[in-house]
Design a protein around this motif. Sequence first.
Motif, PDB file in Angstrom:
ATOM      1  N   GLY A  46      -4.162  -5.957 -11.089  1.00 20.94           N
ATOM      2  CA  GLY A  46      -4.150  -7.100  -9.589  1.00 20.94           C
ATOM      3  C   GLY A  46      -3.273  -6.091  -8.752  1.00 20.94           C
ATOM      4  O   GLY A  46      -3.542  -6.374  -7.285  1.00 20.94           O
ATOM      5  N   ARG A  47      -2.438  -4.868  -9.177  1.00 25.51           N
ATOM      6  CA  ARG A  47      -2.537  -4.010  -7.904  1.00 25.51           C
ATOM      7  C   ARG A  47      -3.247  -3.648  -6.802  1.00 25.51           C
ATOM      8  O   ARG A  47      -4.444  -3.099  -7.561  1.00 25.51           O
ATOM      9  CB  ARG A  47      -0.852  -3.014  -7.865  1.00 25.51           C
ATOM     10  CG  ARG A  47       0.224  -4.194  -9.270  1.00 25.51           C
ATOM     11  CD  ARG A  47       1.422  -3.311  -9.474  1.00 25.51           C
ATOM     12  NE  ARG A  47       1.459  -2.091 -10.532  1.00 25.51           N
ATOM     13  CZ  ARG A  47       1.607  -1.205 -10.881  1.00 25.51           C
ATOM     14  NH1 ARG A  47       2.746  -1.209 -10.518  1.00 25.51           N
ATOM     15  NH2 ARG A  47       0.522  -0.819 -11.699  1.00 25.51           N
ATOM     16  N   TRP A  48      -3.117  -2.409  -6.090  1.00 24.41           N
ATOM     17  CA  TRP A  48      -4.128  -1.895  -4.852  1.00 24.41           C
ATOM     18  C   TRP A  48      -2.791  -0.714  -5.401  1.00 24.41           C
ATOM     19  O   TRP A  48      -2.240  -0.180  -5.495  1.00 24.41           O
ATOM     20  CB  TRP A  48      -3.471  -2.051  -3.319  1.00 24.41           C
ATOM     21  CG  TRP A  48      -3.577  -3.464  -2.621  1.00 24.41           C
ATOM     22  CD1 TRP A  48      -3.130  -4.415  -2.909  1.00 24.41           C
ATOM     23  CD2 TRP A  48      -5.151  -3.927  -3.159  1.00 24.41           C
ATOM     24  NE1 TRP A  48      -4.198  -5.831  -1.990  1.00 24.41           N
ATOM     25  CE2 TRP A  48      -5.235  -4.530  -2.345  1.00 24.41           C
ATOM     26  CE3 TRP A  48      -6.318  -2.941  -3.295  1.00 24.41           C
ATOM     27  CZ2 TRP A  48      -6.314  -5.565  -1.589  1.00 24.41           C
ATOM     28  CZ3 TRP A  48      -7.881  -3.948  -2.174  1.00 24.41           C
ATOM     29  CH2 TRP A  48      -7.809  -4.734  -2.093  1.00 24.41           C
ATOM     30  N   GLY A  49      -4.200   0.182  -5.347  1.00 22.66           N
ATOM     31  CA  GLY A  49      -3.870   1.646  -5.783  1.00 22.66           C
ATOM     32  C   GLY A  49      -3.687   2.143  -4.727  1.00 22.66           C
ATOM     33  O   GLY A  49      -3.640   2.000  -4.118  1.00 22.66           O
ATOM     34  N   LYS A  50      -3.462   3.747  -4.300  1.00 24.21           N
ATOM     35  CA  LYS A  50      -3.345   4.498  -3.519  1.00 24.21           C
ATOM     36  C   LYS A  50      -4.423   4.605  -2.635  1.00 24.21           C
ATOM     37  O   LYS A  50      -5.450   4.609  -2.332  1.00 24.21           O
ATOM     38  CB  LYS A  50      -2.636   6.006  -4.320  1.00 24.21           C
ATOM     39  CG  LYS A  50      -2.026   7.011  -3.576  1.00 24.21           C
ATOM     40  CD  LYS A  50      -1.896   8.234  -3.502  1.00 24.21           C
ATOM     41  CE  LYS A  50      -1.543   9.224  -2.781  1.00 24.21           C
ATOM     42  NZ  LYS A  50      -0.575   8.998  -1.771  1.00 24.21           N
ATOM     43  N   PRO A  51      -4.012   4.269  -1.516  1.00 21.51           N
ATOM     44  CA  PRO A  51      -4.960   4.652  -0.174  1.00 21.51           C
ATOM     45  C   PRO A  51      -5.794   5.788  -0.328  1.00 21.51           C
ATOM     46  O   PRO A  51      -4.827   6.833  -0.404  1.00 21.51           O
ATOM     47  CB  PRO A  51      -4.022   4.417   0.891  1.00 21.51           C
ATOM     48  CG  PRO A  51      -3.315   3.968   0.263  1.00 21.51           C
ATOM     49  CD  PRO A  51      -2.068   4.081  -1.217  1.00 21.51           C
TER      50      PRO A  51
ATOM     51  N   PHE B  45      -8.584   0.609  -3.188  1.00 25.45           N
ATOM     52  CA  PHE B  45      -9.108   0.256  -4.646  1.00 25.45           C
ATOM     53  C   PHE B  45      -7.862  -1.612  -4.923  1.00 25.45           C
ATOM     54  O   PHE B  45      -7.060  -0.492  -5.581  1.00 25.45           O
ATOM     55  CB  PHE B  45      -9.870   0.872  -5.427  1.00 25.45           C
ATOM     56  CG  PHE B  45     -11.266   1.308  -5.030  1.00 25.45           C
ATOM     57  CD1 PHE B  45     -12.192   0.920  -4.642  1.00 25.45           C
ATOM     58  CD2 PHE B  45     -10.901   2.492  -3.968  1.00 25.45           C
ATOM     59  CE1 PHE B  45     -13.477   1.459  -3.896  1.00 25.45           C
ATOM     60  CE2 PHE B  45     -11.898   3.365  -3.332  1.00 25.45           C
ATOM     61  CZ  PHE B  45     -12.901   2.774  -3.807  1.00 25.45           C
ATOM     62  N   ARG B  46      -8.783  -2.619  -4.981  1.00 25.93           N
ATOM     63  CA  ARG B  46      -7.897  -3.126  -6.801  1.00 25.93           C
ATOM     64  C   ARG B  46      -7.693  -2.194  -7.902  1.00 25.93           C
ATOM     65  O   ARG B  46      -8.606  -2.227  -8.891  1.00 25.93           O
ATOM     66  CB  ARG B  46      -8.795  -4.494  -6.367  1.00 25.93           C
ATOM     67  CG  ARG B  46      -7.349  -5.739  -7.082  1.00 25.93           C
ATOM     68  CD  ARG B  46      -6.648  -6.206  -6.751  1.00 25.93           C
ATOM     69  NE  ARG B  46      -7.001  -7.433  -5.690  1.00 25.93           N
ATOM     70  CZ  ARG B  46      -6.224  -7.692  -4.501  1.00 25.93           C
ATOM     71  NH1 ARG B  46      -5.159  -7.819  -4.715  1.00 25.93           N
ATOM     72  NH2 ARG B  46      -6.790  -8.060  -3.844  1.00 25.93           N
TER      73      ARG B  46
ATOM     74  N   LEU C  34       0.531  -1.000   0.268  1.00 20.89           N
ATOM     75  CA  LEU C  34      -0.479  -0.058  -0.168  1.00 20.89           C
ATOM     76  C   LEU C  34       0.725   1.292   0.111  1.00 20.89           C
ATOM     77  O   LEU C  34       0.649   2.331   0.382  1.00 20.89           O
ATOM     78  CB  LEU C  34      -0.855   0.028   2.044  1.00 20.89           C
ATOM     79  CG  LEU C  34      -1.980  -1.379   1.274  1.00 20.89           C
ATOM     80  CD1 LEU C  34      -2.775  -1.609   2.198  1.00 20.89           C
ATOM     81  CD2 LEU C  34      -3.096  -0.919   0.102  1.00 20.89           C
ATOM     82  N   GLY C  35       1.702   0.982  -0.482  1.00 15.22           N
ATOM     83  CA  GLY C  35       2.833   2.110  -0.348  1.00 15.22           C
ATOM     84  C   GLY C  35       3.897   2.383   0.492  1.00 15.22           C
ATOM     85  O   GLY C  35       4.331   1.237   1.673  1.00 15.22           O
TER      86      GLY C  35
ATOM     87  N   GLY D  48      -5.113   4.108   9.501  1.00 14.76           N
ATOM     88  CA  GLY D  48      -3.394   5.065   9.526  1.00 14.76           C
ATOM     89  C   GLY D  48      -3.731   6.082   9.856  1.00 14.76           C
ATOM     90  O   GLY D  48      -4.760   6.451   9.815  1.00 14.76           O
ATOM     91  N   ASP D  49      -2.633   6.473   9.033  1.00 15.81           N
ATOM     92  CA  ASP D  49      -2.014   7.506   8.728  1.00 15.81           C
ATOM     93  C   ASP D  49      -1.794   8.043   7.545  1.00 15.81           C
ATOM     94  O   ASP D  49      -0.358   7.732   7.857  1.00 15.81           O
ATOM     95  CB  ASP D  49      -1.907   8.210   9.798  1.00 15.81           C
ATOM     96  CG  ASP D  49      -1.680  10.351   9.818  1.00 15.81           C
ATOM     97  OD1 ASP D  49      -1.743  10.383   8.740  1.00 15.81           O
ATOM     98  OD2 ASP D  49      -0.485  11.175  10.592  1.00 15.81           O
ATOM     99  N   GLU D  50      -2.218   8.167   6.204  1.00 15.46           N
ATOM    100  CA  GLU D  50      -1.465   8.307   5.085  1.00 15.46           C
ATOM    101  C   GLU D  50      -0.497  10.056   4.820  1.00 15.46           C
ATOM    102  O   GLU D  50      -0.497   9.806   4.387  1.00 15.46           O
ATOM    103  CB  GLU D  50      -2.071   7.774   3.657  1.00 15.46           C
ATOM    104  CG  GLU D  50      -2.166   6.507   4.290  1.00 15.46           C
ATOM    105  CD  GLU D  50      -1.718   5.173   4.192  1.00 15.46           C
ATOM    106  OE1 GLU D  50      -0.318   5.365   2.657  1.00 15.46           O
ATOM    107  OE2 GLU D  50      -1.298   5.080   4.623  1.00 15.46           O
ATOM    108  N   GLY D  51      -0.187  10.318   6.108  1.00  9.45           N
ATOM    109  CA  GLY D  51      -0.167  11.695   5.565  1.00  9.45           C
ATOM    110  C   GLY D  51      -1.325  12.702   6.682  1.00  9.45           C
ATOM    111  O   GLY D  51      -0.965  14.772   5.762  1.00  9.45           O
ATOM    112  N   ASP D  52      -2.492  12.493   5.675  1.00 12.05           N
ATOM    113  CA  ASP D  52      -3.419  13.359   5.790  1.00 12.05           C
ATOM    114  C   ASP D  52      -4.860  13.166   6.956  1.00 12.05           C
ATOM    115  O   ASP D  52      -5.756  13.337   6.298  1.00 12.05           O
ATOM    116  CB  ASP D  52      -3.803  13.887   4.233  1.00 12.05           C
ATOM    117  CG  ASP D  52      -4.662  12.429   3.807  1.00 12.05           C
ATOM    118  OD1 ASP D  52      -4.008  11.405   4.151  1.00 12.05           O
ATOM    119  OD2 ASP D  52      -4.803  12.101   2.726  1.00 12.05           O
ATOM    120  N   ALA D  53      -4.646  12.125   7.925  1.00  9.17           N
ATOM    121  CA  ALA D  53      -5.245  11.846   8.817  1.00  9.17           C
ATOM    122  C   ALA D  53      -5.988  13.320   8.914  1.00  9.17           C
ATOM    123  O   ALA D  53      -4.678  14.374   9.737  1.00  9.17           O
ATOM    124  CB  ALA D  53      -4.515  11.214   9.359  1.00  9.17           C
TER     125      ALA D  53
END
Length: 330
Positions: free
Chosen positions: A248-253, A243-244, A205-206, A228-233
């Motif tokens: 097949g990879r996961w997109g940016k949270p 999203f998938r 997820l990064g 969590g906190d992706e930097g903008d919580a």
Amino acid sequence: MSLRYLAAGAACAAAISALPLGAYAAPAAELLGPGVISTGLQETSAAFSPDGNTVYFLRSDFSEKDDTILYSQRRGGRWSTPQVAAFSGRWHDSEPTFSPDGQRLYFVSNRPLQPGGAPLQADNGGHRFAGTNLWYVERQPEGRWGEPVHVDGALNDGAMIYNPSVAANGDIYFSAHRPDSGKAYQIYVARHTAHGQAAPERVDLGDVAHNRMDPAIDPQQRFVLFAGDEGDAIGRADIYIAFRQPDGRWGKPEHLGGEVNSDALENAPALGRRFGELYVSSNRQPAMTFPKAHDDARSLQQRLSAPLNGSRNLWRVDISDVLRAHGISP
């Protein structure tokens, strides 16, 4: 539990124990079972039966040293007084979750692997605390739960597995601190195979510098929610969705807005049984203004022990618009 953040300190809030037991309408979300399920203690990790009429959840003290799994049943539009689950009440049990078909209920526990053994302990950064392994109980023909079964495999290595979530094909998602987690917790998946659960793989997820906990996987694995906190919580921890992608990879949270997050702590997202129904644990509470109405000992005690006293409660929110915007339909 089990996001390893400190909850905000208790503050005053309006007493709501006299309200109907169905749902408390608040500007941010809808409180689940005020005064019955959501109380002045800590409640997290809602898990609903397939018909939506039974909910299992975690109740704990503020320090989260005494975790127990309870359940409540909806009867005539009201939630029954919670009871301790038959398989809980002796060990540090937490984070229940149903398999999509409702035939298994997974949870984590510090109970010993063998009868008479010592409870599990975990060590992280020199701190020792109750360890966790993954267990499940299975629905018996007469409707009761069977005896707890330990889930064998590498997913339990380190005794720090939290918040399991099970996909329709048997893949198990969870959060843990493992050798490839960096300094924080990350989300993993143990694929279902003919021989049990495969070795865990970290869900990409990064940047692993970000703490990611408490996954809730869509049964078809089209999206995953986590805390969590992706930097903008906007709070101590917020709820995100990824999203998938077609490859097949996961997109940016993506940070969830609207009713989902607040300036408090949100964690333990769990999908309900209706499309777009999401339950989160949050210690959100009304703003306190002064001067307040003059308290006597009775009114003060009532307010400070009510659900909105700064403890974590279970809240229902709706993310159906977000799902539809990404091409997800019921």
